[in-house]
Scaffold this motif. Sequence first.
Motif, PDB file in Angstrom:
ATOM      1  N   LEU A 187      -5.342  -0.613  10.744  1.00 25.01           N
ATOM      2  CA  LEU A 187      -4.003  -1.020  10.307  1.00 25.01           C
ATOM      3  C   LEU A 187      -3.372  -1.937  11.348  1.00 25.01           C
ATOM      4  CD1 LEU A 187      -1.436  -0.905   8.587  1.00 25.01           C
ATOM      5  CD2 LEU A 187      -0.944   1.334   9.603  1.00 25.01           C
ATOM      6  N   ALA A 188      -3.468  -1.556  12.618  1.00 24.13           N
ATOM      7  CA  ALA A 188      -2.861  -2.359  13.681  1.00 24.13           C
ATOM      8  C   ALA A 188      -3.508  -3.729  13.808  1.00 24.13           C
ATOM      9  CB  ALA A 188      -2.950  -1.613  15.009  1.00 24.13           C
ATOM     10  N   ARG A 189      -4.782  -3.814  13.449  1.00 20.75           N
ATOM     11  CA  ARG A 189      -5.524  -5.064  13.638  1.00 20.75           C
ATOM     12  C   ARG A 189      -5.638  -5.897  12.369  1.00 20.75           C
ATOM     13  NH1 ARG A 189     -10.486  -2.756  17.459  1.00 20.75           N
ATOM     14  NH2 ARG A 189      -9.220  -2.429  19.339  1.00 20.75           N
ATOM     15  N   VAL A 216       0.869  -1.176   0.000  1.00 20.81           N
ATOM     16  CA  VAL A 216       0.000   0.000   0.000  1.00 20.81           C
ATOM     17  C   VAL A 216       0.902   1.221   0.000  1.00 20.81           C
ATOM     18  CG1 VAL A 216      -1.733   1.320   1.280  1.00 20.81           C
ATOM     19  CG2 VAL A 216      -1.879  -1.182   1.194  1.00 20.81           C
ATOM     20  N   GLY A 217       0.853   1.989  -1.085  1.00 19.64           N
ATOM     21  CA  GLY A 217       1.720   3.142  -1.233  1.00 19.64           C
ATOM     22  C   GLY A 217       0.958   4.441  -1.104  1.00 19.64           C
ATOM     23  N   ALA A 240      -8.289   1.025   1.509  1.00 25.28           N
ATOM     24  CA  ALA A 240      -7.220   0.083   1.153  1.00 25.28           C
ATOM     25  C   ALA A 240      -7.045  -0.979   2.227  1.00 25.28           C
ATOM     26  CB  ALA A 240      -5.914   0.837   0.930  1.00 25.28           C
ATOM     27  N   PHE A 241      -7.007  -0.572   3.490  1.00 26.02           N
ATOM     28  CA  PHE A 241      -6.824  -1.534   4.576  1.00 26.02           C
ATOM     29  C   PHE A 241      -8.030  -2.476   4.675  1.00 26.02           C
ATOM     30  CE2 PHE A 241      -4.174   1.953   6.800  1.00 26.02           C
ATOM     31  CZ  PHE A 241      -3.062   1.597   6.066  1.00 26.02           C
ATOM     32  N   SER A 242      -9.220  -1.961   4.451  1.00 24.15           N
ATOM     33  CA  SER A 242     -10.415  -2.814   4.479  1.00 24.15           C
ATOM     34  C   SER A 242     -10.346  -3.873   3.388  1.00 24.15           C
ATOM     35  CB  SER A 242     -11.686  -1.966   4.304  1.00 24.15           C
ATOM     36  OG  SER A 242     -11.877  -1.087   5.379  1.00 24.15           O
ATOM     37  N   ALA A 243      -9.902  -3.462   2.203  1.00 22.05           N
ATOM     38  CA  ALA A 243      -9.827  -4.404   1.083  1.00 22.05           C
ATOM     39  C   ALA A 243      -8.798  -5.491   1.364  1.00 22.05           C
ATOM     40  CB  ALA A 243      -9.482  -3.658  -0.202  1.00 22.05           C
ATOM     41  N   VAL A 244      -7.620  -5.114   1.850  1.00 18.16           N
ATOM     42  CA  VAL A 244      -6.570  -6.106   2.106  1.00 18.16           C
ATOM     43  C   VAL A 244      -6.960  -7.029   3.250  1.00 18.16           C
ATOM     44  CG1 VAL A 244      -4.164  -6.434   2.793  1.00 18.16           C
ATOM     45  CG2 VAL A 244      -4.759  -4.632   1.168  1.00 18.16           C
ATOM     46  N   SER A 245      -7.650  -6.491   4.244  1.00 18.47           N
ATOM     47  CA  SER A 245      -8.063  -7.306   5.392  1.00 18.47           C
ATOM     48  C   SER A 245      -8.887  -8.505   4.970  1.00 18.47           C
ATOM     49  CB  SER A 245      -8.851  -6.447   6.378  1.00 18.47           C
ATOM     50  OG  SER A 245      -9.273  -7.199   7.491  1.00 18.47           O
ATOM     51  N   ALA A 246      -9.641  -8.356   3.900  1.00 21.17           N
ATOM     52  CA  ALA A 246     -10.522  -9.424   3.433  1.00 21.17           C
ATOM     53  C   ALA A 246      -9.821 -10.416   2.512  1.00 21.17           C
ATOM     54  CB  ALA A 246     -11.723  -8.819   2.711  1.00 21.17           C
ATOM     55  N   MET A 247      -8.548 -10.193   2.214  1.00 20.06           N
ATOM     56  CA  MET A 247      -7.819 -11.066   1.294  1.00 20.06           C
ATOM     57  C   MET A 247      -7.133 -12.184   2.073  1.00 20.06           C
ATOM     58  SD  MET A 247      -6.071  -8.199  -1.217  1.00 20.06           S
ATOM     59  CE  MET A 247      -7.068  -6.929  -2.011  1.00 20.06           C
ATOM     60  N   GLU A 278      -8.985   7.104   1.907  1.00 20.14           N
ATOM     61  CA  GLU A 278      -8.443   6.147   0.941  1.00 20.14           C
ATOM     62  C   GLU A 278      -7.618   5.063   1.632  1.00 20.14           C
ATOM     63  OE1 GLU A 278      -6.811   7.617  -2.661  1.00 20.14           O
ATOM     64  OE2 GLU A 278      -8.230   9.283  -2.812  1.00 20.14           O
ATOM     65  N   LEU A 279      -6.900   5.418   2.688  1.00 20.83           N
ATOM     66  CA  LEU A 279      -6.190   4.394   3.453  1.00 20.83           C
ATOM     67  C   LEU A 279      -7.178   3.436   4.097  1.00 20.83           C
ATOM     68  CD1 LEU A 279      -3.350   6.443   5.204  1.00 20.83           C
ATOM     69  CD2 LEU A 279      -3.052   4.628   3.509  1.00 20.83           C
ATOM     70  N   ASN A 280      -8.271   3.959   4.606  1.00 18.85           N
ATOM     71  CA  ASN A 280      -9.292   3.111   5.221  1.00 18.85           C
ATOM     72  C   ASN A 280      -9.835   2.104   4.219  1.00 18.85           C
ATOM     73  OD1 ASN A 280     -11.146   2.498   7.494  1.00 18.85           O
ATOM     74  ND2 ASN A 280     -12.712   3.310   6.124  1.00 18.85           N
TER      75      ASN A 280
END
Length: 264
Positions: free
Chosen positions: A98-100, A23-24, A44-51, A40-42
């Motif tokens: 991000l931490a979780r 994530v850049g 991105a982190f939500s999308a990756v969390s589900a992967m 936008e960070l929120n």
Amino acid sequence: MSTATEHVSRLVTTEVNGFIATVGISHGPLNLVTSDLLRELNEAFSAVSAMDDVRCLILHGSQSRAFCAGSDIKEFARIREQASEKKILFEDMVLRQLARLPMPTIAAIDGAALGGGLELALACDLRVARHGVTMGLTESRLGGLAGSGSLRLTRLVGPARAKLMLFTGETIDCDQALSWGLVDRVTRDGTALAAALELAGTIAARGPVSNRLAKQLVDAAQDFPLDAGLSMSTVALQKIFDSRDLHEGVDAFFSKRPPSFKGH
């Protein structure tokens, strides 16, 4: 898993290459934290969390001069009366997300990490810095305060060093940060992002189930009483013995071949 995918928004770029997500942040030369960047960070982190296939995430500052130089203070005037609603609570939610994240996370620090930028790095599990970069919680210079950063910093460097950084607002170099435990690795050759990708490759080659559970247990060691944490470890170990990955790892060991973990 060998496919590469990419999602580009206005301020944040998310790439997934194999088992590693990057994530850049790309928000001008200083990557200042604004409400738009936080949104936008929120996402991105939500999308990756589900992967489920992602085994490690790297947060980096793209080609910007700074990893992140903190909040855009130009926003402060318009949010003064509703700071909790317009900034504090949402920013805290993004940092908590991000931490979780369930997978291990690495901050690749190729430029200065100041104020809210260092708070982003502190919300990651590990920090890799390029030699020569500076970092600090500099909010007190403006009469401000690093909220969550005060707590996360203290857990890494101890109360006296945290107070020194917070009270003075002074920055420290990466070598001092390494000796204090604020960063985990410093690279003198190449970029922090390249070093973080190498570290992420090592992490991704290990058992993904065990790494996610290890993250939970280490966090629990700081958040819960010992007995509660030990109970969690018993459950986690049962999950490991129930997993196919453990048996794949054992078979690979005896067969003298690299394991092929599937994440279940």
